[in-house]
Design a protein around this motif. Structure first.
Motif, PDB file in Angstrom:
ATOM      1  N   GLU A   8       0.850  -1.180   0.000  1.00 29.94           N
ATOM      2  CA  GLU A   8       0.000   0.000   0.000  1.00 29.94           C
ATOM      3  C   GLU A   8       0.889   1.234   0.000  1.00 29.94           C
ATOM      4  N   LEU A   9       0.712   2.084  -0.978  1.00 24.91           N
ATOM      5  CA  LEU A   9       1.440   3.347  -1.071  1.00 24.91           C
ATOM      6  C   LEU A   9       0.457   4.476  -0.785  1.00 24.91           C
ATOM      7  N   ARG A  10       0.861   5.364   0.110  1.00 21.94           N
ATOM      8  CA  ARG A  10      -0.056   6.396   0.573  1.00 21.94           C
ATOM      9  C   ARG A  10       0.044   7.666  -0.268  1.00 21.94           C
ATOM     10  N   CYS A  11      -1.106   8.308  -0.425  1.00 20.76           N
ATOM     11  CA  CYS A  11      -1.183   9.573  -1.151  1.00 20.76           C
ATOM     12  C   CYS A  11      -2.270  10.421  -0.509  1.00 20.76           C
ATOM     13  N   ASN A  12      -1.921  11.640  -0.142  1.00 19.68           N
ATOM     14  CA  ASN A  12      -2.900  12.609   0.353  1.00 19.68           C
ATOM     15  C   ASN A  12      -2.844  13.848  -0.542  1.00 19.68           C
ATOM     16  N   TYR A  13      -3.996  14.404  -0.810  1.00 19.42           N
ATOM     17  CA  TYR A  13      -4.037  15.549  -1.710  1.00 19.42           C
ATOM     18  C   TYR A  13      -4.769  16.703  -1.048  1.00 19.42           C
ATOM     19  N   SER A  14      -4.530  17.866  -1.585  1.00 19.81           N
ATOM     20  CA  SER A  14      -5.243  19.060  -1.159  1.00 19.81           C
ATOM     21  C   SER A  14      -5.781  19.736  -2.411  1.00 19.81           C
ATOM     22  N   TYR A  15      -7.116  19.871  -2.448  1.00 19.20           N
ATOM     23  CA  TYR A  15      -7.742  20.487  -3.610  1.00 19.20           C
ATOM     24  C   TYR A  15      -9.120  20.947  -3.217  1.00 19.20           C
ATOM     25  N   GLY A  16      -9.518  22.100  -3.675  1.00 21.49           N
ATOM     26  CA  GLY A  16     -10.754  22.713  -3.212  1.00 21.49           C
ATOM     27  C   GLY A  16     -12.029  22.166  -3.812  1.00 21.49           C
ATOM     28  N   ALA A  17     -11.922  21.387  -4.860  1.00 18.35           N
ATOM     29  CA  ALA A  17     -13.125  20.863  -5.513  1.00 18.35           C
ATOM     30  C   ALA A  17     -12.906  19.381  -5.775  1.00 18.35           C
ATOM     31  N   THR A  18     -13.748  18.814  -6.587  1.00 20.59           N
ATOM     32  CA  THR A  18     -13.592  17.399  -6.905  1.00 20.59           C
ATOM     33  C   THR A  18     -12.364  17.217  -7.780  1.00 20.59           C
ATOM     34  N   PRO A  19     -11.434  16.427  -7.319  1.00 21.33           N
ATOM     35  CA  PRO A  19     -10.188  16.284  -8.087  1.00 21.33           C
ATOM     36  C   PRO A  19     -10.250  15.138  -9.085  1.00 21.33           C
ATOM     37  N   GLY A  34      -2.300  -5.193 -12.139  1.00 24.64           N
ATOM     38  CA  GLY A  34      -2.880  -5.693 -10.899  1.00 24.64           C
ATOM     39  C   GLY A  34      -3.011  -4.667  -9.790  1.00 24.64           C
ATOM     40  N   PHE A  35      -2.791  -3.393 -10.083  1.00 23.01           N
ATOM     41  CA  PHE A  35      -2.907  -2.330  -9.084  1.00 23.01           C
ATOM     42  C   PHE A  35      -4.350  -1.836  -8.958  1.00 23.01           C
ATOM     43  N   GLU A  36      -4.684  -1.352  -7.780  1.00 20.15           N
ATOM     44  CA  GLU A  36      -5.954  -0.690  -7.548  1.00 20.15           C
ATOM     45  C   GLU A  36      -5.726   0.479  -6.599  1.00 20.15           C
ATOM     46  N   ALA A  37      -6.661   1.398  -6.572  1.00 17.59           N
ATOM     47  CA  ALA A  37      -6.566   2.531  -5.653  1.00 17.59           C
ATOM     48  C   ALA A  37      -7.971   2.891  -5.194  1.00 17.59           C
ATOM     49  N   GLU A  38      -8.054   3.420  -3.988  1.00 20.38           N
ATOM     50  CA  GLU A  38      -9.344   3.788  -3.420  1.00 20.38           C
ATOM     51  C   GLU A  38      -9.356   5.266  -3.069  1.00 20.38           C
ATOM     52  N   PHE A  39     -10.337   5.979  -3.586  1.00 18.25           N
ATOM     53  CA  PHE A  39     -10.526   7.395  -3.291  1.00 18.25           C
ATOM     54  C   PHE A  39     -11.369   7.525  -2.024  1.00 18.25           C
ATOM     55  N   LYS A  40     -10.836   8.207  -1.034  1.00 21.43           N
ATOM     56  CA  LYS A  40     -11.562   8.461   0.204  1.00 21.43           C
ATOM     57  C   LYS A  40     -11.628   9.977   0.401  1.00 21.43           C
ATOM     58  N   ARG A  41     -12.772  10.540   0.064  1.00 22.36           N
ATOM     59  CA  ARG A  41     -12.931  11.984   0.124  1.00 22.36           C
ATOM     60  C   ARG A  41     -12.744  12.503   1.547  1.00 22.36           C
ATOM     61  N   SER A  42     -13.281  11.765   2.525  1.00 21.12           N
ATOM     62  CA  SER A  42     -13.228  12.229   3.914  1.00 21.12           C
ATOM     63  C   SER A  42     -11.796  12.317   4.431  1.00 21.12           C
ATOM     64  N   GLN A  43     -10.917  11.517   3.856  1.00 22.24           N
ATOM     65  CA  GLN A  43      -9.516  11.515   4.283  1.00 22.24           C
ATOM     66  C   GLN A  43      -8.602  12.203   3.274  1.00 22.24           C
ATOM     67  N   SER A  44      -9.167  12.712   2.187  1.00 18.91           N
ATOM     68  CA  SER A  44      -8.377  13.318   1.117  1.00 18.91           C
ATOM     69  C   SER A  44      -7.228  12.403   0.708  1.00 18.91           C
ATOM     70  N   SER A  45      -7.575  11.128   0.522  1.00 22.62           N
ATOM     71  CA  SER A  45      -6.531  10.159   0.213  1.00 22.62           C
ATOM     72  C   SER A  45      -6.870   9.375  -1.050  1.00 22.62           C
ATOM     73  N   PHE A  46      -5.836   8.841  -1.647  1.00 22.06           N
ATOM     74  CA  PHE A  46      -5.970   8.020  -2.851  1.00 22.06           C
ATOM     75  C   PHE A  46      -4.823   7.024  -2.816  1.00 22.06           C
ATOM     76  N   ASN A  47      -4.928   6.039  -1.930  1.00 17.90           N
ATOM     77  CA  ASN A  47      -3.842   5.086  -1.716  1.00 17.90           C
ATOM     78  C   ASN A  47      -3.830   3.997  -2.774  1.00 17.90           C
ATOM     79  N   LEU A  48      -2.643   3.621  -3.165  1.00 17.73           N
ATOM     80  CA  LEU A  48      -2.440   2.594  -4.182  1.00 17.73           C
ATOM     81  C   LEU A  48      -2.172   1.259  -3.498  1.00 17.73           C
ATOM     82  N   ARG A  49      -2.760   0.194  -4.013  1.00 14.68           N
ATOM     83  CA  ARG A  49      -2.597  -1.119  -3.392  1.00 14.68           C
ATOM     84  C   ARG A  49      -2.338  -2.185  -4.443  1.00 14.68           C
ATOM     85  N   LYS A  50      -1.660  -3.234  -3.977  1.00 18.95           N
ATOM     86  CA  LYS A  50      -1.496  -4.431  -4.802  1.00 18.95           C
ATOM     87  C   LYS A  50      -1.416  -5.617  -3.863  1.00 18.95           C
ATOM     88  N   PRO A  51      -2.187  -6.678  -4.087  1.00 18.16           N
ATOM     89  CA  PRO A  51      -2.243  -7.792  -3.138  1.00 18.16           C
ATOM     90  C   PRO A  51      -0.964  -8.618  -3.082  1.00 18.16           C
TER      91      PRO A  51
END
Lengths: 114, 114
Positions: A20-31, A62-79
């Motif tokens: 799991e690779l972490r990513c947090n973003y800052s953006y005022g609207a829907t990114p 085989g990668f996937e990522a999940e957008f979590k608006r409440s956490q401003s995150s978009f983490n990348l995962r691979k099993p």
């Protein structure tokens, strides 16, 4: 202004382990959100992207990522990581209507142990 | 070729010299971007062309940098009076309206200013 933070500069995992690779973003609207991979001697390649809809997106290799608006995150995962996944990974955010201009994070370098 | 082509792949120059870096985008891609990637960092936006015109040049660091795309295809990034701090990999990317949000990157031109 938009920004992207990748908190982990280096990560080492064993082959076959999950990732799991972490990513947090800052953006005022829907990114728009992206993950790119950069292998030595190669250009950046798009792994996956999120625009809207289902918050879990599937990408190549085989990668996937999940957008979590409440956490401003978009983490990348691979099993299960393969040795060929060793590379540098960049998360990026784009502004809607801004002509595909992207703001990139600082990157996470992934090393894979045999 | 089918991908984005950048020349030269490596350029070593002396402080104060003038440098040109060339980008040949994917055929038919109307949008072209220049990014700069310093060691250990993510790509940093410089300038974006839509057709022949610079749609956004807000990322150019100062007036020593400018870029042209006279016929809406090949672009040249020009750096005057180079400084040691200009040393970086200069990345070019192109995209089309059919690939919303996806940038196709070249392998970059590595510039070293001595």
């Amino acid at each position: 202004a938009q920004s992207v933070t990748q908190p982990d500069i280096h990560i080492t995992v064993s082959e076959g382990a999950s990732l799991e690779l972490r990513c947090n973003y800052s953006y005022g609207a829907t990114p728009y959100l992206f993950w790119y991979v950069q292998s030595p001697g190669q250009g950046l390649q798009l792994l996956l992207k999120y625009f809207s809809g289902d918050t879990l997106v599937q990408g190549i290799k085989g990668f996937e990522a999940e957008f979590k608006r409440s956490q401003s995150s978009f983490n990348l995962r691979k099993p299960s990581v393969h040795w060929s996944d060793a590379a540098e990974y960049f998360c990026a955010v784009g502004a809607v209507g801004a002509g595909n201009m992207l703001t990139f994070g600082g990157g996470t370098r992934l090393m894979v142990k045999p | 070729g089918a991908g984005v082509s950048q020349t030269p792949s490596n350029k070593v120059t002396e402080k104060g010299k003038y440098v040109e870096l060339r980008c040949d985008p994917i055929s038919g891609h109307t949008a072209l971007y220049w990014y700069r990637q310093s060691l250990g960092q993510g790509p940093e936006f410089l300038i974006y062309f839509q057709g022949t015109g610079a749609a956004d040049d807000s990322g150019l660091p100062n007036d020593r940098f400018f870029a042209v795309r006279p016929e809406g295809s090949v672009s040249t990034l020009k750096i005057q009076r180079t400084e040691r701090g200009d040393s970086a990999v200069y990345l070019c990317a192109s995209s089309s309206r059919a690939h919303t949000g996806e940038l196709f990157f070249g392998e970059g031109s590595r510039l070293t200013v001595l």
